[in-house]
Design an enzyme around this catalytic site. Structure first.
Site, PDB file in Angstrom:
ATOM      1  CE  LYS A  54      -7.278  -0.196   6.204  1.00  8.40           C
ATOM      2  NZ  LYS A  54      -8.221   0.444   5.158  1.00  8.40           N
ATOM      3  CB  CYS A  56      -4.067   3.443  -1.325  1.00  5.28           C
ATOM      4  SG  CYS A  56      -5.017   4.704  -1.188  1.00  5.28           S
ATOM      5  CD  GLN A 104      -7.109  -4.357   4.224  1.00  7.20           C
ATOM      6  OE1 GLN A 104      -7.882  -4.879   4.470  1.00  7.20           O
ATOM      7  NE2 GLN A 104      -6.978  -3.163   3.786  1.00  7.20           N
ATOM      8  CG  HIS A 121      -2.017   0.942   1.248  1.00 10.10           C
ATOM      9  ND1 HIS A 121      -1.524   2.247   1.787  1.00 10.10           N
ATOM     10  CD2 HIS A 121      -3.227   0.770   1.178  1.00 10.10           C
ATOM     11  CE1 HIS A 121      -2.906   2.853   1.845  1.00 10.10           C
ATOM     12  NE2 HIS A 121      -3.844   2.197   1.461  1.00 10.10           N
ATOM     13  CG  ASP A 126       0.718  -2.476   5.999  1.00  8.04           C
ATOM     14  OD1 ASP A 126      -0.091  -2.518   6.999  1.00  8.04           O
ATOM     15  OD2 ASP A 126       0.604  -1.869   4.989  1.00  8.04           O
TER      16      ASP A 126
END
Lengths: 151, 432
Positions: free
Chosen positions: B252, B390, B229, B149, B226
Site C-alpha cells: 500500500k 473488509c 492506509q 478493517h 493500524d
C-alpha cells in the site's frame, strides 16, 4: 452507452431491477433459503410453495445490484408451474449461458426471456450476481439449512 | 497541484476553483513526471486512459521497485544471515539496509524495533498472539473502534475466544469520527490494549491517534496503530505519536505484496514470547529447549521475503525523495477537488465526511448499486473498489450494504477525477 454495456444492461434487465416481480415474503412457503454474496454484500431470500413436485408459488426478497435483482425477479417469473426436474435443467442451461459455455442453445429447455443475461458472460466477476438467486433456489429445494454463500 | 483544463466536457468544469487551488503551486508536484515512473499507468483500459483510483486496495509500483526486484533475483539472490559467500553477504546487507530505511521512515529509535511480516494483517496477528497470550486473560478488555478493517477486528476476536477477554468498541458519529468521550468511558482498569486505525480505508477519516494514545497511556494501556492506509499518505513519527505498536503493508506504500512491518517499542518486544518458531529466530536449539535470539530476529522465523524487504526499502526511498509532507498537501487538494466534483452530482451521497480526511472517497448513488457503478466505470477505464471493503461493521453503521470507493495516490490527477465524474454521469444515464 457502449455496446458492451448495452449487452449487459439490457432494457429488460433494467426494467426488472427498477420494478422487480414477485418481490415479497411468502407467508405459507414450504421451502425457503437465504443466499449471500460476500463480495458485494448482496442478500436474497427465496420462498417456494410446492404442489407435489411442481412449483405453485415462488417469491424473493433482498437487496442487490441490477444483475442479481433482475435475475431473481426473472427467475421467479420463469419457475411458476415447472417441476423440480425442469427447474434443475433450466438452471443448468442458465448457468452455461452466463458462464459462456452454452454450446448448443437449441438443446434442453427454452430459456425464453432469460436469454437477456447472455451479456453477463463477458463480465466474469458478475456471474455470481446472476446466479445468486438460482443457487439460493437450489438450496431451498434441497431444504438445506443456513445461508448459501457464493464464495 | 496544477488544475488542468482537461475534462471541460464534464460536469466538473463547472466546479469553481478556489483561491487555494490557484495558490496550489506552493506544493507543486511534477505529477506528469512522477507518472512516467509508473509503467502500469501508461496503458489504456477499454480504449480509455487508465484512471487508477483503487489505491486503498493496493498502490502501483514505480520502475525503481520493479527494477530492484529484478536486480535482486538476477544478481544477489541468496539466503541471509548464514552464508559466508559473496551473494549471501549482499542479500543480508540489502535486507538489513532496508530495515534501517524503515526505521528512519517511521522515525523509530532503533532498527531492532522493526520486524518484517507478511503485511499489516500478520503484524496485528503477531501482537494478538504474542502480546495477547502473555498479558490478556479472562475478564480483560481490548478496545477497538467502529471503523476498523476486519484485520484489526478478527485477530482480537480470536484472542477473546481463546482467553475469555472482551472486545469493546468505540462508537463513531454520522460523519465517521471517533467519539472521544465514549472512548474515555471505555478505558477502565480492565482495559489491556487499544487497537485503532490511523486512516480509515472506508471513510477516509484521520483519527486523532496521538490523543487516543495519550489517554490510554494515562491508564497504563498500550496502543497499537493500524497504519495500513496512513503510511502512504501521512508523515508518521512513532516516537512523537508514542504508539506502542504500528503496523503497515508494503504494497500500500508502492512496494511489493507479501511484505509488511510491525514496529514495536523495544522494551515491549523483548518481553513478548516468539510468534512462530523455526530457523533464524533461535541462537541455540537442543532437545532440552531452545534459546531465542534478540529482537527483531526472535519474531522473524524462517527464510523471509528477502526480495520483498529490499523492494519495500526502495519504495520508501522513492516516497522520501518526493516527501510525505508534499504528498499529503497535494493529495489534500486533490481530495478537495474530488469532493466538490462528486457533491456537484445531486444523486451522490458521501459516506465519510469527517473534518480531518485523506485520500478516500466512499459514496453511494441513488438508484444504482455500487457493483453496477464499478462495472460501468471500468468500461470507462476508471478503476475503483466496490463492496464492503473488509469493514462490514462500517457498512452496518451507515445502513448501506456496500459503497463505491475512489482512493487517491500522489500520481492521480484532476483528469482521473474528471474521468470518475464522467463515469458517474454514464451510470446515471444507464439507470436514469
Amino acid at each position: 452507452m457502449t455496446s458492451e454495456l448495452q449487452d449487459l444492461y439490457q432494457e429488460l434487465i433494467l426494467d426488472h431491477y427498477k420494478r422487480p416481480h414477485n418481490q415479497r415474503h411468502l407467508d405459507d412457503a414450504d421451502h425457503q433459503a437465504e443466499g449471500y454474496n460476500p463480495l458485494c454484500g448482496d442478500r436474497v431470500s427465496v420462498y417456494l410453495k410446492l404442489d407435489g413436485n411442481r412449483i405453485k408459488e415462488v417469491a424473493f426478497q433482498g437487496a442487490g445490484c441490477a444483475i442479481s435483482t433482475a435475475s431473481a425477479s426473472m427467475m421467479t417469473d420463469a419457475l411458476k408451474g415447472k417441476t423440480v426436474e425442469e427447474v434443475r435443467e433450466l438452471f443448468d442451461k442458465f448457468h452455461a449461458l452466463v458462464t459462456g459455455r452454452l454450446e448448443n442453445p437449441e438443446a434442453g429447455p427454452d430459456l425464453g426471456k432469460l436469454e437477456v443475461f447472455a451479456g453477463v458472460s463477458q463480465y466474469p466477476v458478475r456471474v455470481k450476481c446472476a446466479t445468486l438467486a438460482w443457487h439460493t433456489l437450489e438450496a431451498a429445494l434441497e431444504q438445506r439449512g443456513g445461508v448459501v454463500s457464493t464464495e | 497541484m496544477t488544475i488542468t483544463t482537461t475534462g471541460q466536457d464534464t460536469a466538473t468544469a463547472n466546479v469553481p476553483l478556489t483561491a487555494r487551488d490557484r495558490k496550489s503551486n506552493l506544493h507543486a508536484l511534477d505529477v506528469e513526471k512522477i507518472r512516467q515512473d509508473f509503467p502500469i499507468l501508461q496503458q489504456r483500459i477499454n480504449g480509455r486512459p487508465l484512471a487508477y483510483l483503487d489505491n486503498a486496495a493496493t498502490t502501483q509500483k514505480p520502475r525503481a521497485v520493479i527494477d530492484a526486484l529484478q536486480h535482486y533475483y538476477a544478481r544477489d539472490n541468496a539466503n541471509i544471515h548464514r552464508g559466508v559467500h559473496e551473494l549471501s553477504v549482499r542479500a543480508t546487507e540489502g535486507y538489513e539496509r532496508a530495515r534501517t530505511i524503515v526505521q528512519r521512515f517511521l522515525n523509530a529509535a532503533d532498527p531492532r524495533e522493526i520486524i518484517f511480516t507478511r503485511g499489516t494483517t500478520e503484524a496485528i496477528n503477531l501482537v494478538a498472539a504474542s502480546y495477547g497470550r502473555k498479558h490478556i486473560g479472562p475478564g480483560d478488555e481490548i478496545i477497538v473502534s467502529a471503523m476498523e478493517h476486519h484485520s484489526n477486528i478478527v485477530p482480537w476476536q480470536l484472542l477473546c475466544e481463546q482467553t475469555g477477554a472482551r472486545l469493546r468498541v468505540i462508537p463513531i458519529n454520522d460523519d465517521g469520527e471517533i467519539l472521544l468521550d465514549a472512548y474515555d468511558a471505555l478505558l477502565t482498569p480492565r482495559t489491556r490494549l487499544v487497537a485503532v486505525v490511523h486512516l480509515s480505508n472506508v471513510l477516509g477519516t484521520i483519527n486523532p491517534v496521538h490523543e487516543i494514545i495519550q489517554r490510554a497511556h494515562r491508564h497504563g494501556v498500550p496502543v497499537l496503530v493500524d497504519g495500513a492506509q496512513s503510511a502512504a499518505h501521512l508523515p508518521v513519527d512513532v516516537q512523537a505519536l508514542d504508539c506502542d505498536f504500528y503496523a503497515f503493508s508494503g504494497h500500500k506504500v508502492f512496494g511489493p505484496t507479501g511484505i509488511g512491518v510491525l514496529y514495536g517499542k523495544a522494551a515491549l518486544l523483548r518481553e513478548m514470547p516468539p510468534y512462530q518458531g523455526g530457523g533464524d529466530m533461535i541462537s541455540r536449539v537442543s532437545f532440552e529447549g531452545p534459546t531465542y535470539k534478540d529482537i527483531p530476529y526472535k519474531f522473524e522465523a524462517g527464510t523471509p521475503n528477502i526480495a520483498g524487504v529490499i523492494g519495500l526499502g526502495v519504495a520508501l526511498e522513492y516516497v522520501n525523495r518526493i516527501g510525505l509532507e508534499r504528498i499529503a498537501a497535494y493529495e489534500h487538494e486533490l481530495l478537495d477537488y474530488a469532493t466538490r466534483s462528486l457533491l456537484a452530482i445531486p444523486q451522490v451521497r458521501l459516506i465519510g465526511t469527517a473534518k480531518a480526511k485523506a485520500s478516500v472517497l466512499s459514496f453511494v448513488l441513488a438508484g444504482a448499486h455500487p457493483h453496477d457503478i464499478g462495472t460501468i466505470l471500468n468500461q470507462m477505464g476508471v478503476a475503483i473498489r466496490t463492496g464492503h471493503h473488509c469493514a462490514q461493521p462500517v457498512m452496518d453503521r451507515f445502513g448501506v450494504p456496500a459503497t463505491a470507493r475512489a482512493s487517491l495516490a500522489f500520481y492521480n490527477t484532476t483528469a482521473d477525477i474528471d474521468a470518475l465524474v464522467a463515469g458517474i454521469h454514464k451510470v446515471l444515464e444507464v439507470f436514469g
